[in-house]
Design a protein around this motif. Structure first.
Motif, PDB file in Angstrom:
ATOM      1  N   ALA A 132       0.855  -1.192   0.000  1.00  0.00           N
ATOM      2  CA  ALA A 132       0.000   0.000   0.000  1.00  0.00           C
ATOM      3  C   ALA A 132       0.889   1.239   0.000  1.00  0.00           C
ATOM      4  CB  ALA A 132      -0.903   0.004   1.224  1.00  0.00           C
ATOM      5  N   VAL A 133       0.619   2.125  -0.935  1.00  0.00           N
ATOM      6  CA  VAL A 133       1.323   3.394  -1.015  1.00  0.00           C
ATOM      7  C   VAL A 133       0.475   4.478  -0.350  1.00  0.00           C
ATOM      8  CG1 VAL A 133       2.266   5.148  -2.584  1.00  0.00           C
ATOM      9  CG2 VAL A 133       2.512   2.705  -3.125  1.00  0.00           C
ATOM     10  N   SER A 134      -0.834   4.439  -0.627  1.00  0.00           N
ATOM     11  CA  SER A 134      -1.752   5.426  -0.064  1.00  0.00           C
ATOM     12  C   SER A 134      -3.169   4.861  -0.094  1.00  0.00           C
ATOM     13  CB  SER A 134      -1.688   6.721  -0.884  1.00  0.00           C
ATOM     14  OG  SER A 134      -2.552   7.694  -0.361  1.00  0.00           O
ATOM     15  N   MET A 135      -3.922   5.167   0.929  1.00  0.00           N
ATOM     16  CA  MET A 135      -5.330   4.753   0.993  1.00  0.00           C
ATOM     17  C   MET A 135      -6.111   5.867   1.664  1.00  0.00           C
ATOM     18  SD  MET A 135      -4.787   0.843   2.343  1.00  0.00           S
ATOM     19  CE  MET A 135      -6.502   0.441   2.453  1.00  0.00           C
ATOM     20  N   GLY A 136      -7.343   6.056   1.210  1.00  0.00           N
ATOM     21  CA  GLY A 136      -8.157   7.077   1.837  1.00  0.00           C
ATOM     22  C   GLY A 136      -9.536   7.176   1.223  1.00  0.00           C
ATOM     23  N   VAL A 137     -10.241   8.218   1.601  1.00  0.00           N
ATOM     24  CA  VAL A 137     -11.603   8.446   1.128  1.00  0.00           C
ATOM     25  C   VAL A 137     -11.747   9.911   0.737  1.00  0.00           C
ATOM     26  CG1 VAL A 137     -14.047   8.439   1.777  1.00  0.00           C
ATOM     27  CG2 VAL A 137     -12.550   6.610   2.570  1.00  0.00           C
ATOM     28  N   ILE A 138     -12.322  10.122  -0.422  1.00  0.00           N
ATOM     29  CA  ILE A 138     -12.695  11.463  -0.862  1.00  0.00           C
ATOM     30  C   ILE A 138     -14.142  11.653  -0.420  1.00  0.00           C
ATOM     31  CG2 ILE A 138     -13.048  12.992  -2.834  1.00  0.00           C
ATOM     32  CD1 ILE A 138     -11.112  11.009  -4.380  1.00  0.00           C
ATOM     33  N   ARG A 139     -14.426  12.744   0.261  1.00  0.00           N
ATOM     34  CA  ARG A 139     -15.778  12.994   0.765  1.00  0.00           C
ATOM     35  C   ARG A 139     -16.351  14.260   0.130  1.00  0.00           C
ATOM     36  NH1 ARG A 139     -16.401   9.631   5.184  1.00  0.00           N
ATOM     37  NH2 ARG A 139     -14.463   8.947   6.129  1.00  0.00           N
TER      38      ARG A 139
END
Length: 181
Positions: free
Chosen positions: A41-48
């Protein structure tokens, strides 16, 4: 949000941006792999986006964020969960709009673009197309060697989509062959 950065080394790494489309919460995950056992994993997230905002503004926010993700991480492939079936028509339309933006931005950037159904993702990650969210999160944790289950579920789903691409694509077959050589 889980974020780490890593510079690509001289050895070729295949980078996949997984997108779990949604208008209110859109999960994303950037995964690098040299072979089938080295996914990281390099980056994980959520756009809200806020449901109180006008639809056009929310879509503009998503477009801007997709463009930024693609520009920052330069993925080889963008894998997006395919809108397959939704009971709620409004939810299906909103998810479809978010999905369309991700597909278009990836294509404009010259990325390989592919879609996977929710059942394909669950089957590839958990071994069963009917797996629950927690099972998918747990398998993403195991496959990415994370210290805890990735949260929120939208980010974990995006990672599962990226991992599905690594497992199911012709590249995945090449990576498996390289690992067994």
């Amino acid at each position: 949000m889980f974020v780490t950065t890593r510079t690509r080394s001289v050895h070729r790494v295949h980078r996949v941006l997984g997108i779990d489309p949604g208008l209110t919460r859109c999960g994303y995950a950037v995964i690098d792999a040299r072979n089938v056992t080295s996914a990281r994993a390099v980056s994980m997230g959520v756009i809200r986006t806020s449901p109180s905002e006008p639809l056009a503004n929310r879509l503009a926010t998503l477009r801007t964020e997709f463009t930024s993700l693609i520009s920052e991480f330069e993925p080889d492939t963008v894998a997006v969960e395919q809108v397959f079936f939704q009971v709620n028509v409004r939810t299906a339309m909103a998810t479809g709009q978010a999905s369309g933006l991700a597909l278009a931005e990836a294509a404009l950037a010259g990325c390989e673009v592919i879609q996977y159904t929710p059942n394909q993702v669950k089957d590839a990650i958990a071994g069963w197309g009917g797996a629950g969210k927690e099972q998918v999160q747990k398998m993403v944790q195991v496959r990415l060697n994370l210290s805890s289950m990735p949260k929120p579920a939208d980010a974990a789903d995006a990672a599962a989509i990226a991992l599905t691409h690594l497992a199911m694509s012709p590249l995945g077959r090449q990576l498996r062959q390289a690992a067994s050589s």
